[in-house]
Design an enzyme around this catalytic site. Structure first.
Site: not given
Length: 341
Positions: A42, A194
């Site tokens: 991320s 993610d």
């Protein structure tokens, strides 16, 4: 004095990744520190790739400038500004109750509508920033640092690590794709979310695919909270922190157990056993600071907030270097044994 070679593991956490920017900026100032590899998920993946590209283009100064340019662009986009400019002051922290209420309203919308409904054209300001600032062809061809970027394969719920030769804009967007807000990112026919869902940050590539004896993890989620949350907001806050930290704790537990077994078996032979024996673990974090920030602040892109986090990261890295530099290469400054059963 001989240079110290380390690898870095960078945790994700939205705009809190500006703290990591500060840490990296300070480490790049230290000529006695060399970086062999970086893993990230991320926001950690963004920092890793931006730094890797900057180092390839202009060395240490290029790395520092690339990070400054990236976060400068993020802070001017004003993506989700629910926080006041003084968010790191006492008054600013107190104002986060209002911010949390606004975020709650936004999340209510995400429960009612999918990102394919309220964002049908998949608008993502990060796409434009990455396109303008990173030459992925050059990064793949001339990157000097080993990069390991985490993403979560939607169909299987498993981790995939992308390495230098596989890095693209879509890989970075996948690593930072929040499934309730953004469309899944398709790569080679597979959809990804993610990377923090399955590795935040990934450690094992630094163990198996690098040779530096020291891993430095930069963490953005509070490692420990002494009080049990009792309000709805506090419970939600802690659940979010646990969900994005549990994979790291699990990996630390496995690493601690493997290292103990390697150290306690005098007959053990082989490259991995020796690697485990020689491994040293370090952590740079700001538990007190991050404990004061809400989930809402991860979406705050105001320049004052971003820059304050950068300054906090620089200060914490400076403190860590002063206290721990001499021990790099000799011993851990982070207690892995706490994860042993």
């Amino acid at each position: 004095m001989q240079n110290k070679i380390v690898t870095l593991a960078l945790q994700g956490g939205g705009s809190h990744g500006a703290f990591t920017w500060g840490v990296l900026d300070r480490l790049l100032e230290e000529p006695r520190i060399e970086i062999e590899g970086i893993s990230g998920a991320s926001a950690g993946a963004m920092n890793a790739v931006v730094l890797g590209h900057g180092l390839a283009v202009g060395g240490r100064d290029g790395g520092r400038q690339a990070l400054a340019d990236f976060w400068g662009s993020v802070s001017t986009k004003e993506l989700f500004n629910f926080m006041r400019p003084d968010a790191l002051s006492d008054a600013g922290i107190a104002s986060q109750a209002t911010s949390a209420a606004l975020l709650k309203g936004m999340f209510s919308m995400t429960r009612m509508f999918s990102p394919y409904q309220f964002n049908p054209f998949d608008m993502n300001p990060l796409r434009d920033i990455l396109a303008a600032q990173i030459d992925f062809d050059r990064l793949r061809a001339a990157g000097k640092v080993k990069l390991f970027i985490a993403a979560t394969q939607v169909s299987t719920g498993t981790l995939r690590i992308f390495r230098n030769r596989e890095l693209t804009q879509d890989v970075l967007l996948a690593s930072a794709c929040l499934p309730s807000i953004q469309h899944a990112v398709e790569i080679d026919g597979e959809a990804y979310w993610d990377g923090g869902l399955t590795a935040n940050p990934p450690i094992f590539p630094l163990l198996h695919l690098c040779t530096a004896p020291d891993i430095v993890a930069v963490l953005l989620h509070p490692f420990r909270r002494p009080e049990t949350p009792t309000t709805t907001d506090d419970i939600g806050q802690r659940l979010s922190e646990i969900s994005f930290s549990s994979t790291f704790f699990t990996e630390m537990g496995g690493l601690a157990l493997a290292k103990r077994e390697a150290e306690n078996d005098p007959e053990a032979r082989g490259k991995l056993h020796q690697r485990l024996k020689d491994l040293h673990m370090h952590v740079i974090d700001a538990n007190a600071l991050m404990s004061q920030l809400t989930v809402a602040s991860k979406l705050n892109t105001k320049a004052s907030f971003i820059n304050a986090l950068r300054d906090a990261g620089r200060e914490r890295a400076d403190q860590w270097l002063a206290e721990e530099f001499d021990g790099i290469g000799l011993h851990s400054s982070f207690d892995l044994d706490q994860f042993l059963p």
